[in-house]
Design a protein around this motif. Structure first.
Motif, mmCIF file in Angstrom:
data_model
loop_
_atom_site.group_PDB
_atom_site.id
_atom_site.type_symbol
_atom_site.label_atom_id
_atom_site.label_comp_id
_atom_site.label_asym_id
_atom_site.label_seq_id
_atom_site.Cartn_x
_atom_site.Cartn_y
_atom_site.Cartn_z
ATOM 1 N N LEU A 215 0.821 -1.201 0.000
ATOM 2 C CA LEU A 215 0.000 0.000 0.000
ATOM 3 C C LEU A 215 0.858 1.255 0.000
ATOM 4 O O LEU A 215 0.502 2.255 -0.616
ATOM 5 C CB LEU A 215 -0.948 -0.002 1.202
ATOM 6 N N ASN A 216 1.991 1.219 0.697
ATOM 7 C CA ASN A 216 2.894 2.370 0.704
ATOM 8 C C ASN A 216 3.448 2.659 -0.683
ATOM 9 O O ASN A 216 3.673 3.801 -1.042
ATOM 10 C CB ASN A 216 4.050 2.137 1.677
ATOM 11 N N ILE A 217 3.676 1.646 -1.474
ATOM 12 C CA ILE A 217 4.197 1.807 -2.823
ATOM 13 C C ILE A 217 3.143 2.416 -3.741
ATOM 14 O O ILE A 217 3.461 3.186 -4.633
ATOM 15 C CB ILE A 217 4.690 0.451 -3.376
ATOM 16 N N VAL A 218 1.895 2.119 -3.502
ATOM 17 C CA VAL A 218 0.811 2.543 -4.376
ATOM 18 C C VAL A 218 0.408 4.002 -4.155
ATOM 19 O O VAL A 218 -0.120 4.644 -5.063
ATOM 20 C CB VAL A 218 -0.408 1.607 -4.183
ATOM 21 N N SER A 219 0.674 4.566 -2.995
ATOM 22 C CA SER A 219 0.159 5.889 -2.673
ATOM 23 C C SER A 219 0.683 6.983 -3.599
ATOM 24 O O SER A 219 -0.079 7.833 -4.047
ATOM 25 C CB SER A 219 0.464 6.245 -1.218
ATOM 26 N N VAL A 220 1.953 6.979 -3.922
ATOM 27 C CA VAL A 220 2.524 8.036 -4.758
ATOM 28 C C VAL A 220 1.957 7.998 -6.178
ATOM 29 O O VAL A 220 1.479 9.026 -6.676
ATOM 30 C CB VAL A 220 4.069 7.957 -4.752
ATOM 31 N N PRO A 221 1.930 6.863 -6.861
ATOM 32 C CA PRO A 221 1.318 6.855 -8.191
ATOM 33 C C PRO A 221 -0.181 7.147 -8.167
ATOM 34 O O PRO A 221 -0.710 7.734 -9.105
ATOM 35 C CB PRO A 221 1.571 5.440 -8.715
ATOM 36 N N ALA A 222 -0.854 6.762 -7.100
ATOM 37 C CA ALA A 222 -2.288 7.040 -7.012
ATOM 38 C C ALA A 222 -2.536 8.536 -6.912
ATOM 39 O O ALA A 222 -3.411 9.071 -7.601
ATOM 40 C CB ALA A 222 -2.888 6.318 -5.813
ATOM 41 N N ILE A 223 -1.770 9.230 -6.091
ATOM 42 C CA ILE A 223 -1.912 10.682 -5.984
ATOM 43 C C ILE A 223 -1.566 11.343 -7.313
ATOM 44 O O ILE A 223 -2.271 12.243 -7.773
ATOM 45 C CB ILE A 223 -1.034 11.235 -4.837
ATOM 46 N N ALA A 224 -0.507 10.895 -7.956
ATOM 47 C CA ALA A 224 -0.108 11.465 -9.244
ATOM 48 C C ALA A 224 -1.196 11.250 -10.304
ATOM 49 O O ALA A 224 -1.482 12.162 -11.090
ATOM 50 C CB ALA A 224 1.206 10.853 -9.712
ATOM 51 N N ALA A 225 -1.801 10.089 -10.325
ATOM 52 C CA ALA A 225 -2.857 9.810 -11.303
ATOM 53 C C ALA A 225 -4.087 10.682 -11.063
ATOM 54 O O ALA A 225 -4.684 11.200 -12.017
ATOM 55 C CB ALA A 225 -3.241 8.334 -11.254
ATOM 56 N N ILE A 226 -4.451 10.858 -9.813
ATOM 57 C CA ILE A 226 -5.603 11.704 -9.494
ATOM 58 C C ILE A 226 -5.332 13.149 -9.902
ATOM 59 O O ILE A 226 -6.179 13.806 -10.512
ATOM 60 C CB ILE A 226 -5.961 11.597 -7.998
ATOM 61 N N VAL A 227 -4.140 13.646 -9.578
ATOM 62 C CA VAL A 227 -3.785 15.019 -9.942
ATOM 63 C C VAL A 227 -3.765 15.177 -11.459
ATOM 64 O O VAL A 227 -4.293 16.155 -11.999
ATOM 65 C CB VAL A 227 -2.422 15.412 -9.328
ATOM 66 N N TYR A 228 -3.196 14.219 -12.173
ATOM 67 C CA TYR A 228 -3.154 14.266 -13.644
ATOM 68 C C TYR A 228 -4.562 14.336 -14.224
ATOM 69 O O TYR A 228 -4.843 15.134 -15.119
ATOM 70 C CB TYR A 228 -2.417 13.030 -14.171
ATOM 71 N N PHE A 229 -5.458 13.518 -13.690
ATOM 72 C CA PHE A 229 -6.833 13.489 -14.176
ATOM 73 C C PHE A 229 -7.543 14.816 -13.905
ATOM 74 O O PHE A 229 -8.208 15.363 -14.796
ATOM 75 C CB PHE A 229 -7.584 12.321 -13.513
ATOM 76 N N VAL A 230 -7.393 15.354 -12.705
ATOM 77 C CA VAL A 230 -8.059 16.618 -12.354
ATOM 78 C C VAL A 230 -7.503 17.767 -13.192
ATOM 79 O O VAL A 230 -8.274 18.602 -13.691
ATOM 80 C CB VAL A 230 -7.911 16.901 -10.841
ATOM 81 N N ILE A 231 -6.197 17.822 -13.380
ATOM 82 C CA ILE A 231 -5.597 18.878 -14.200
ATOM 83 C C ILE A 231 -6.082 18.773 -15.643
ATOM 84 O O ILE A 231 -6.372 19.785 -16.280
ATOM 85 C CB ILE A 231 -4.050 18.821 -14.136
#
Length: 101
Positions: free
Chosen positions: A5-21
């Motif tokens: 789960l710790n490994i997944v958090s950074v790409p998950a945040i990046a994907a959400i930010v990319y989508f919102v932008i």
């Protein structure tokens, strides 16, 4: 399992930010003034998501305190901007016919 789960958090945040932008860029019709603030907005959105993840699901973000969660979130937001530029440059090379194969 928690270490995954710790490994997944950074790409998950990046994907959400990319989508919102991407949604905001579409809504503003690629406004040049907005494009100047994309990295700042991406970092700010990443910071907010890092804080939310730290308090909502503390096991998903590898942060021991809120300051580290802010740094992880901001870096993840800026990662989304970098990913956008990589995609943009790769597609630009394909359109020009100068892409290395």
């Amino acid at each position: 399992m928690e270490q995954y789960l710790n490994i997944v958090s950074v790409p998950a945040i990046a994907a959400i930010v990319y989508f919102v932008i991407s949604i905001i860029k579409y809504a503003t019709n690629d406004n040049e003034k907005f494009k100047r603030f994309i990295p700042v907005l991406a970092a700010a959105l990443g910071i907010v998501l890092g804080i939310v993840a730290f308090y909502a699901v503390p096991s998903i973000i590898p942060a021991e305190n809120i300051f580290v969660a802010i740094l992880i979130g901001g870096a993840s937001g800026l990662t989304a901007t970098g990913a956008n530029q990589i995609i943009k440059q790769l597609s630009k090379g394909d359109e020009d016919g100068n892409a290395d194969n």
